[in-house]
Scaffold this motif. Sequence first.
Motif, mmCIF file in Angstrom:
data_model
loop_
_atom_site.group_PDB
_atom_site.id
_atom_site.type_symbol
_atom_site.label_atom_id
_atom_site.label_comp_id
_atom_site.label_asym_id
_atom_site.label_seq_id
_atom_site.Cartn_x
_atom_site.Cartn_y
_atom_site.Cartn_z
ATOM 1 N N ILE A 27 -6.751 -5.779 2.367
ATOM 2 C CA ILE A 27 -5.711 -6.195 1.418
ATOM 3 C C ILE A 27 -4.678 -7.082 2.110
ATOM 4 O O ILE A 27 -4.316 -8.155 1.604
ATOM 5 C CB ILE A 27 -5.030 -4.965 0.790
ATOM 6 N N LEU A 81 1.306 1.623 -0.494
ATOM 7 C CA LEU A 81 0.039 2.230 -0.883
ATOM 8 C C LEU A 81 0.011 3.714 -0.532
ATOM 9 O O LEU A 81 -0.444 4.554 -1.323
ATOM 10 C CB LEU A 81 -1.118 1.502 -0.209
ATOM 11 N N ILE A 83 -6.832 -1.246 3.665
ATOM 12 C CA ILE A 83 -5.475 -1.792 3.785
ATOM 13 C C ILE A 83 -5.483 -3.035 4.667
ATOM 14 O O ILE A 83 -4.723 -3.994 4.431
ATOM 15 C CB ILE A 83 -4.488 -0.724 4.322
ATOM 16 N N ALA A 89 -7.176 -1.887 -4.246
ATOM 17 C CA ALA A 89 -5.992 -1.039 -4.077
ATOM 18 C C ALA A 89 -6.088 0.218 -4.931
ATOM 19 O O ALA A 89 -5.743 1.317 -4.483
ATOM 20 C CB ALA A 89 -4.736 -1.828 -4.431
#
Length: 438
Positions: free
Chosen positions: A133, A38, A130, A111
């Motif tokens: 996720i 990412l 994050i 995202a």
Amino acid sequence: MTLAIPPRDADVTPRRLIVLSVPALLIGVVSALVLWALTAASEALSSVLWDALPGALGVDSTGWWTVLVLTATGLAVGLVLLVAPGHGGPDSATTEFAEPPQPLRNLPGLAIVTMLSLAGGVSLGPENPIIAINVAMLVAVGARFMPKVPAQLTGSLAVAATIGALFDTPVAAALLFTGIVAALKSGGALWDRLFLPLVAAGAGAITMHLLGQQAFGFDVPGYDGPKPPDLLTGAIVACAATVIALAMLAAFPVVYRIMHSLRHPVLIATAGGLLLGLLGLLGGPITMFKGLEQTGDLLANSADYDAAQLAAMAGIKIVALLVAASSLFRGGRVFPSVFIGVALGLLAGALIPAMPVGLAIGAAVLGVVLVVTRDGWMAIFVAVAIVGDISVLPVLCVIVLPAWLLVTRAPEFRIAPPDPGAPAPEAPEPGAPKANQV
């Protein structure tokens, strides 16, 4: 989210810890890889937005281009929140580090908007999204391939692993989970309860190190060690920074209500992007983005700024953080608060010439991060990590005490999610904050 930190007393055996260490290691590595991917994607997009495009067009990226890119970023984020399945999940302004796993359908939108925010210069860090996720993804994968590992444990290890990867050390996760263990009052030896989170956090930190990522490593003047006056000046600076951060906390719900009075996610995010662009035009690139690289730039060039400029930078970053967190952008508040603390610390060093600069920076960072995280251990850790000198630790461990007295009755630095028992609005907007299942 109630974090599970097994094994329980009856299950504590070296064999069980070793067996569970295997999935913990895997969770740590995967969490770090997702963070790295990412981050790499957002940096590549950032290079296009702020280097390649303005270079090709022959425009100054620090002029009107700043307003254009951030406004376009807000528009893009609003459109993704409107059309993506799950609308990017809960608003980051309402979430903590540890939240219940989101449905997998939320993750692509989450995202994308996180990457857009990081690349576009929004003043938020990657920590909240994050972690969300990684928790959602690893809980789902664990249920499929590791059914004997409890889902709560998988989620807890994903949190620990991501924190270890974010801060490039398992120490941050250890300190955070020490507080959680104390709050759970579940008994058992502390290190038995911390063993698996430390395995996951260590694996995440080492993976990021092997990938060439480093969270901290700034050039701060050395600290010669504690002296009697340092306790007084350090406490004054820490408390002053805490009061400033508490004022920021008090303004947060006001800014949030103002931005959300626009009601539609596209309008909220676009207006937020426009305001962030104007703030970036006023403060320059150093007051934009998540703040970690900008913190390094500020420390490396601190001699170029006088007290008024440092105060202006801190003020602009405070407003930028509040606007970004209130405008449906997905991101965390810890990394921008570090920049604010460093700017305030340099300001304190300029106003109190006799005070060691390292101590001034550490005390100010401690005060701001203490309000944002409501965790004394995390505040001390971040302050020491920024200063990069362990000799400042004894003073910080003392001056955190009066600062904590200012914070202990303050609310958390987030917007309370809607009451599940309250009547639902007539026409809920896509992407609006939803009640978290705790």
